[in-house]
Design a protein around this motif. Structure first.
Motif, PDB file in Angstrom:
ATOM      1  N   THR A 142     -23.874   9.543  -6.892  1.00  0.00           N
ATOM      2  CA  THR A 142     -22.859  10.117  -7.778  1.00  0.00           C
ATOM      3  C   THR A 142     -21.956  11.129  -7.054  1.00  0.00           C
ATOM      4  OG1 THR A 142     -24.187   9.687  -9.744  1.00  0.00           O
ATOM      5  CG2 THR A 142     -22.456  11.338  -9.951  1.00  0.00           C
ATOM      6  N   PRO A 143     -22.498  12.100  -6.317  1.00  0.00           N
ATOM      7  CA  PRO A 143     -21.585  13.008  -5.599  1.00  0.00           C
ATOM      8  C   PRO A 143     -20.768  12.306  -4.510  1.00  0.00           C
ATOM      9  CG  PRO A 143     -23.857  13.825  -5.520  1.00  0.00           C
ATOM     10  CD  PRO A 143     -23.883  12.519  -6.222  1.00  0.00           C
ATOM     11  N   VAL A 144     -21.327  11.266  -3.905  1.00  0.00           N
ATOM     12  CA  VAL A 144     -20.568  10.494  -2.913  1.00  0.00           C
ATOM     13  C   VAL A 144     -19.362   9.851  -3.600  1.00  0.00           C
ATOM     14  CG1 VAL A 144     -20.636   8.482  -1.375  1.00  0.00           C
ATOM     15  CG2 VAL A 144     -22.569  10.074  -1.421  1.00  0.00           C
ATOM     16  N   ASN A 145     -19.606   9.242  -4.766  1.00  0.00           N
ATOM     17  CA  ASN A 145     -18.506   8.621  -5.506  1.00  0.00           C
ATOM     18  C   ASN A 145     -17.481   9.660  -5.954  1.00  0.00           C
ATOM     19  OD1 ASN A 145     -19.122   5.888  -5.325  1.00  0.00           O
ATOM     20  ND2 ASN A 145     -20.545   5.992  -7.032  1.00  0.00           N
ATOM     21  N   LYS A 146     -17.947  10.825  -6.382  1.00  0.00           N
ATOM     22  CA  LYS A 146     -17.033  11.885  -6.808  1.00  0.00           C
ATOM     23  C   LYS A 146     -16.122  12.287  -5.653  1.00  0.00           C
ATOM     24  CE  LYS A 146     -16.983  16.483  -9.002  1.00  0.00           C
ATOM     25  NZ  LYS A 146     -15.921  17.062  -8.201  1.00  0.00           N
ATOM     26  N   TRP A 147     -16.689  12.463  -4.496  1.00  0.00           N
ATOM     27  CA  TRP A 147     -15.928  12.832  -3.311  1.00  0.00           C
ATOM     28  C   TRP A 147     -14.907  11.744  -2.956  1.00  0.00           C
ATOM     29  CZ3 TRP A 147     -15.526  10.817   1.683  1.00  0.00           C
ATOM     30  CH2 TRP A 147     -14.914  11.667   2.619  1.00  0.00           C
ATOM     31  N   MET A 148     -15.337  10.477  -2.978  1.00  0.00           N
ATOM     32  CA  MET A 148     -14.443   9.373  -2.630  1.00  0.00           C
ATOM     33  C   MET A 148     -13.311   9.222  -3.651  1.00  0.00           C
ATOM     34  SD  MET A 148     -17.129   6.563  -1.152  1.00  0.00           S
ATOM     35  CE  MET A 148     -15.991   5.266  -1.526  1.00  0.00           C
ATOM     36  N   ILE A 149     -13.636   9.264  -4.927  1.00  0.00           N
ATOM     37  CA  ILE A 149     -12.615   9.116  -5.968  1.00  0.00           C
ATOM     38  C   ILE A 149     -11.588  10.236  -5.861  1.00  0.00           C
ATOM     39  CG2 ILE A 149     -12.199   9.126  -8.461  1.00  0.00           C
ATOM     40  CD1 ILE A 149     -15.038   7.825  -8.725  1.00  0.00           C
ATOM     41  N   GLY A 150     -12.053  11.437  -5.581  1.00  0.00           N
ATOM     42  CA  GLY A 150     -11.150  12.567  -5.430  1.00  0.00           C
ATOM     43  C   GLY A 150     -10.177  12.419  -4.273  1.00  0.00           C
ATOM     44  N   ARG A 151     -10.487  11.533  -3.353  1.00  0.00           N
ATOM     45  CA  ARG A 151      -9.610  11.274  -2.212  1.00  0.00           C
ATOM     46  C   ARG A 151      -8.870   9.945  -2.347  1.00  0.00           C
ATOM     47  NH1 ARG A 151     -12.881  14.803  -1.858  1.00  0.00           N
ATOM     48  NH2 ARG A 151     -12.849  16.511  -0.416  1.00  0.00           N
ATOM     49  N   GLY A 152      -8.910   9.361  -3.559  1.00  0.00           N
ATOM     50  CA  GLY A 152      -8.186   8.111  -3.804  1.00  0.00           C
ATOM     51  C   GLY A 152      -8.874   6.886  -3.258  1.00  0.00           C
ATOM     52  N   LYS A 153     -10.159   6.999  -2.968  1.00  0.00           N
ATOM     53  CA  LYS A 153     -10.923   5.877  -2.409  1.00  0.00           C
ATOM     54  C   LYS A 153     -11.993   5.448  -3.404  1.00  0.00           C
ATOM     55  CE  LYS A 153      -9.890   7.111   2.272  1.00  0.00           C
ATOM     56  NZ  LYS A 153      -8.595   6.496   2.262  1.00  0.00           N
ATOM     57  N   GLY A 154     -12.785   4.458  -3.040  1.00  0.00           N
ATOM     58  CA  GLY A 154     -13.859   3.989  -3.920  1.00  0.00           C
ATOM     59  C   GLY A 154     -13.298   3.466  -5.228  1.00  0.00           C
TER      60      GLY A 154
END
Length: 162
Positions: A142-154
């Protein structure tokens, strides 16, 4: 009049300044977890029922986890109107890291749980290790996805097509 200009803080769970909401990250991780769980459980059941060894069973389970994880995203973006080639690119961009982290953590938990690799389908240890691995993988992914989404990825890549 363009009303989106008056919505400064959020768009599809993304906030200004490159951060994603925890709710968006949880939804993305649950999406990933669903595909991973179906594929991995199916692979573990097939390998265990067929009497295969640990390595071939895990390889099939991981391959099916990726297949089902990608297929859920493919289905969604194809319904949104993308052609197959574009849909495949979106699914790979959206899900690869999330599925990889989830599978790494889940399979590590299973491998490190004493007796789990040798447990049969009828044993509670088999299911506790598998489901416990998913729970830990969810918490880490979940935190990995949060980090990626926040950067326009995932999964942010998928949101552009909704």
């Amino acid at each position: 009049m363009d009303h989106t200009a008056h919505e400064p803080e959020k768009h599809h769970g993304l906030r200004r300044h490159g951060t994603a909401s925890w709710g968006t990250a949880v939804k993305a991780t649950l999406h990933c977890l669903t595909g991973c769980a179906i594929g991995e459980i199916l692979g573990m059941v097939i390998g265990t029922a067929a009497g295969w060894g640990n390595v071939p069973t895990m390889v099939v389970a991981i391959a099916l986890a990726f297949l089902f994880g990608y297929s859920f995203t493919l289905y969604a973006v194809l319904r949104a109107g993308l052609d197959l080639k574009a849909a495949i690119r979106v699914a790979l961009a959206a899900d690869t890291v999330s599925i990889a982290v989830m599978e790494l953590v889940d399979n590590l938990i299973i491998a490190l749980t004493p007796g789990a690799m040798d447990a049969e389908l009828s044993e509670g240890l088999f299911w506790y290790a598998l489901l416990g691995g998913f729970a830990v993988a969810f918490l880490i992914t979940t935190p990995v996805n949060k980090w990626m989404i926040g950067r326009g990825k995932g999964h942010a890549v998928v949101h552009a097509h909704h």
